[in-house]
Design a protein around this motif. Structure first.
Motif, PDB file in Angstrom:
ATOM      1  N   GLN A 508       3.330  -3.005  -8.444  1.00  7.85           N
ATOM      2  CA  GLN A 508       4.391  -3.766  -7.394  1.00  7.85           C
ATOM      3  C   GLN A 508       5.284  -3.528  -7.143  1.00  7.85           C
ATOM      4  OE1 GLN A 508       3.014  -8.278  -8.522  1.00  7.85           O
ATOM      5  NE2 GLN A 508       3.596  -8.547  -6.373  1.00  7.85           N
ATOM      6  N   SER A 516       7.803  -7.227  -4.313  1.00 10.67           N
ATOM      7  CA  SER A 516       7.100  -7.110  -3.324  1.00 10.67           C
ATOM      8  C   SER A 516       5.718  -7.399  -2.830  1.00 10.67           C
ATOM      9  CB  SER A 516       7.759  -6.176  -2.397  1.00 10.67           C
ATOM     10  OG  SER A 516       6.592  -5.964  -1.276  1.00 10.67           O
ATOM     11  N   ASP A 518       3.420  -6.731  -0.396  1.00 10.88           N
ATOM     12  CA  ASP A 518       3.691  -5.456   0.508  1.00 10.88           C
ATOM     13  C   ASP A 518       3.520  -3.713  -0.232  1.00 10.88           C
ATOM     14  OD1 ASP A 518       3.225  -7.550   2.381  1.00 10.88           O
ATOM     15  OD2 ASP A 518       5.184  -8.001   2.512  1.00 10.88           O
ATOM     16  N   GLU A 519       4.439  -3.889  -1.221  1.00  6.76           N
ATOM     17  CA  GLU A 519       4.767  -2.347  -1.515  1.00  6.76           C
ATOM     18  C   GLU A 519       4.045  -1.886  -2.629  1.00  6.76           C
ATOM     19  OE1 GLU A 519       8.732  -1.087  -1.020  1.00  6.76           O
ATOM     20  OE2 GLU A 519       8.107   0.417  -1.633  1.00  6.76           O
ATOM     21  N   GLU A 548       4.825  -0.099   2.118  1.00  7.17           N
ATOM     22  CA  GLU A 548       3.281  -0.248   2.382  1.00  7.17           C
ATOM     23  C   GLU A 548       2.262   0.020   0.995  1.00  7.17           C
ATOM     24  OE1 GLU A 548       1.468   3.633   3.902  1.00  7.17           O
ATOM     25  OE2 GLU A 548       3.148   3.214   5.991  1.00  7.17           O
ATOM     26  N   THR A 549       1.162  -0.766   1.265  1.00  8.93           N
ATOM     27  CA  THR A 549       0.137  -1.141   0.068  1.00  8.93           C
ATOM     28  C   THR A 549      -0.539  -0.331  -0.749  1.00  8.93           C
ATOM     29  OG1 THR A 549       0.735  -3.397   0.409  1.00  8.93           O
ATOM     30  CG2 THR A 549      -1.304  -2.530  -0.395  1.00  8.93           C
TER      31      THR A 549
END
Lengths: 578, 105
Positions: A508, A516, A518-519, A548-549
């Motif tokens: 993460q 985050s 989402d990242e 971005e993931t």
């Protein structure tokens, strides 16, 4: 009357002689230093003998090949007042000088009172010879060198560049600037009006320049080229914009490839949009390594004799430490209940690595200070996390929290067992993995193979490496990592007869002071070689895109697989014969 | 009678010795010529040494020029044998992708 005239003449002569004597006294005694200095300035020539900057080589199999070289170039300076515009039109402002001109004919001759105008840069030796032979008035050629890169952008972020002042910046050029630069010499001699050095004179000085070392890197240009090619293709395929990879020989510490994309053209380094592309993310960019660290935690337990792959614990899917709930990423029902350490590594269960920390501390029910201290010692001293690895490049140390000082140490160390709440570099992680799989030796990673002396490669001596964990621990870890890769093996991409293991890490990213959701950054680190033998190579991959993931299984693992398959072919490794 | 006249005796071969010496003007001229000769020798040798320096300077320039040419050729060779130029070569462009082959059992 005649005698009077003679007397008068004598007096006159004495007076003139006296004036001359007084003047001579002033010139030769009082103003001696000034006139000597002026005379010396006129008849002596003092030139710096420029040291040649060392070239940089990569390996091509067993042969060194130059990848950073020097080219003699000239800067053209014009005195508009003395120069003849007509004469220079074809000679300097012609089509053949188009790429070198930094000022147009119109700009140069607009104001003829200027005495100095830099007109062209990086003019080649042939053109410079042509200008010199034409002997145009008011034109000077200033000699210099520029770096040339026959391989273009290959390994740019590893190599670095040389700035306008001749100083190495970033990468090998920056870190080994002292060795590459050499020492300038000095030529001080009597010269005639044509500025030709004369051998007469007692104060002539000639100190030869000491050229810089021609450094040979351990990087194999074929491996480097293919790793960069694979990264580029996968970045395009996956829509990611940042990727790094490093390939090493785990037994010697030699780095065979170190790639960072996007790259840049080192010959035109000033044209980059952001200085971010100069950073070598493998050694200079600390990040949270995530689950690749589980292998270090389990290895600590195995080496201390408190756990093995078959050791079992009860997996609830989460743990609560210091009031913080720590979940497993994989929440399948089939994973709950009694679980082995091997299974915890296979499925990257955070509860498994936290349990290992408890065992390391001697109490299966809680994390102890003793456990934290032991894990810290293994992480930093034996695996080298948060410490300089010794590679001949700029390094960022990262951060490993103290096991005793500060609040929430249990929570911190619980997170550290699976690579969160700590900062390390890729170089530190892959060096630690080298120790895990090479029989337990801590070998210093190195990017320098040796030096070219008289056209021959003189290899640098390497140490054996200190035994920091037992050979048995290393064997167990190879088996565990092989088992883990087998679990996640992507549709049989590993050829039969080879022994390939590795571990994913999906980290993460901290944004605005918190993790985050989402990242994520994807990493994969592993080894490969012939079955039943020590590994021949280790590879670490990191790929991501801001915001971005990016999961390790989907993005980093396939890149590792492709590099691994390339290495098997390139090193001509034989499969184990059944 | 002067002393010299006593040497004149009938039927005897006699030589009259008259002390000879250079005048001050001659001495100055000779000294001047000697200084000139020494000076000329010095200037000749000095010019000779300077001539060698010119020769040396010319040879050094030629060496520098040849070294620059050698460096240019080495760079050109490295460019021509680089991976990038190999990949862009017509040979590489005309290569076909290898296909999996069956092996006789």
């Amino acid at each position: 009357m005649a005698e009077d005239r003679i007397k008068f003449l004598k007096l006159g002569l004495y007076f003139v002689a006296g004036v001359i004597m007084v003047r001579l006294f002033f010139v030769q005694i009082i103003q001696n230093k000034m006139w000597v200095a002026k005379a010396e300035e006129q008849h002596t020539m003092e030139n710096k003998i420029l040291a040649k900057r060392g070239e940089i080589y990569m390996m091509d199999g067993s042969e060194p090949v130059a990848v950073v070289m020097n080219e003699k170039v000239y800067t053209v300076v014009v005195d508009p007042m003395a120069a003849d515009e007509e004469e220079l039109r074809g000679l300097i402002f012609g089509e053949d000088m188009k790429e070198n001109l930094v000022a147009s004919e119109e700009e140069v001759f607009r104001d003829r009172t200027r005495r100095y105008f830099l007109v062209a840069r990086n003019v080649g030796t042939q053109k410079a010879k042509q200008i010199r032979e034409a002997e145009p008035a008011g034109v000077w050629l200033k000699e210099g060198t520029k770096r040339v890169y026959p391989e273009g952008e290959l390994g740019a972020r590893l190599l670095g560049f040389v700035n306008a002042e001749g100083e190495g910046q970033y990468g090998v050029e920056g870190a080994l600037n002292k060795e590459l630069k050499g020492t300038d010499g000095l030529l001080k001699t009597v010269a005639d009006v044509n500025r030709v050095a004369l051998s007469i004179g007692n104060d002539n000085v000639k100190i030869p320049a000491k050229d810089g070392e021609d450094v040979v890197l351990t990087i194999d240009r074929n491996v480097q080229n293919n790793v960069e090619r694979i990264l580029k293709e996968k970045m395009e395929e996956f829509g990611k914009d940042q990727a790094s990879a490093v390939v090493m020989n785990p037994n010697t510490g030699e780095i065979l490839a170190m790639a960072n994309l996007p790259g840049y053209d080192p010959a035109n380094y000033a044209e980059v949009e952001s200085a971010d592309v100069f950073i070598n993310r493998v050694t200079e960019d600390p990040y949270e390594p995530a689950s690749v660290c589980k292998a270090f935690t389990f290895a600590t337990g195995v080496d201390l004799g408190v756990l093995g792959p078959e050791t079992t614990y009860y997996n609830n899917g989460y743990e609560v430490i210091d009031g913080w709930k720590i979940n497993n990423a994989s929440q399948y029902d089939s994973l709950l209940g009694p679980t082995s350490i091997q299974k915890a590594l296979n499925w990257s269960l955070n509860t498994g690595s936290i349990y290992a920390l408890k065992l390391i501390g001697g109490d299966a029910n809680r994390i102890t200070e003793e456990g934290r201290k032991k894990l810290y010692e293994y992480y930093t001293e034996k695996f080298g996390l948060g410490k300089e690895t010794g590679v001949e490049l700029y390094e960022n140390l990262g951060l490993i929290g103290d096991p005793v000082e500060g609040d929430g140490r249990d929570s911190l160390y619980a997170n550290m067992t699976f690579g969160q709440n700590m900062l390390v570099t890729m170089m530190q992680v892959i060096s630690g993995y080298n120790t895990l799989v090479n029989g337990g030796k801590k070998v210093t990673p190195s990017v320098v193979e040796g030096e070219m002396v008289g056209g021959e490669l003189v290899k640098k001596e390497r140490g054996e490496g200190e035994q920091v964990i037992s050979e048995e621990t290393s064997r167990v870890m190879r088996e565990m990592l092989w088992g883990t890769r087998t679990t996640y093996r992507a549709n049989g991409t590993d050829p039969a007869g080879y022994y390939i293991g590795g571990k994913t890490g999906t980290a993460q990213v901290i944004r605005d002071g918190k993790y985050s959701m989402d990242e994520w950054v994807a990493t994969y680190v592993g080894f490969g070689g012939t079955e039943g033998e020590l590994p021949e190579y280790t590879v670490m991959v990191r790929i991501w895109k801001d915001g971005e993931t990016t999961s390790a299984e989907t993005y980093a693992l396939p890149i590792f697989s492709e590099i691994s398959n390339y290495m098997i072919n390139y090193l001509k490794l034989r499969p184990k014969q059944e | 009678m002067r002393e010299s006249s006593s040497a004149w005796v009938r039927n005897r071969n006699t030589v009259r010795y008259t002390p000879k010496s250079l005048g001050s003007v001659s001495q100055t001229v000779i000294l001047g010529v000697l200084v000139l000769v020494v000076g000329l020798i010095y200037v000749t040798q000095g010019t000779k040494a300077t001539g060698f320096d010119y020769e040396l300077s010319k040879v050094e320039s030629e060496i520098a020029e040849l070294e620059a040419k050698k460096e240019d050729l080495a760079v050109e060779r490295a460019r021509l044998t680089s991976i990038a130029s190999n990949n862009q070569s017509t040979v590489a462009a005309n290569m076909e992708v290898a296909e999996v082959s069956g092996y006789a059992e």
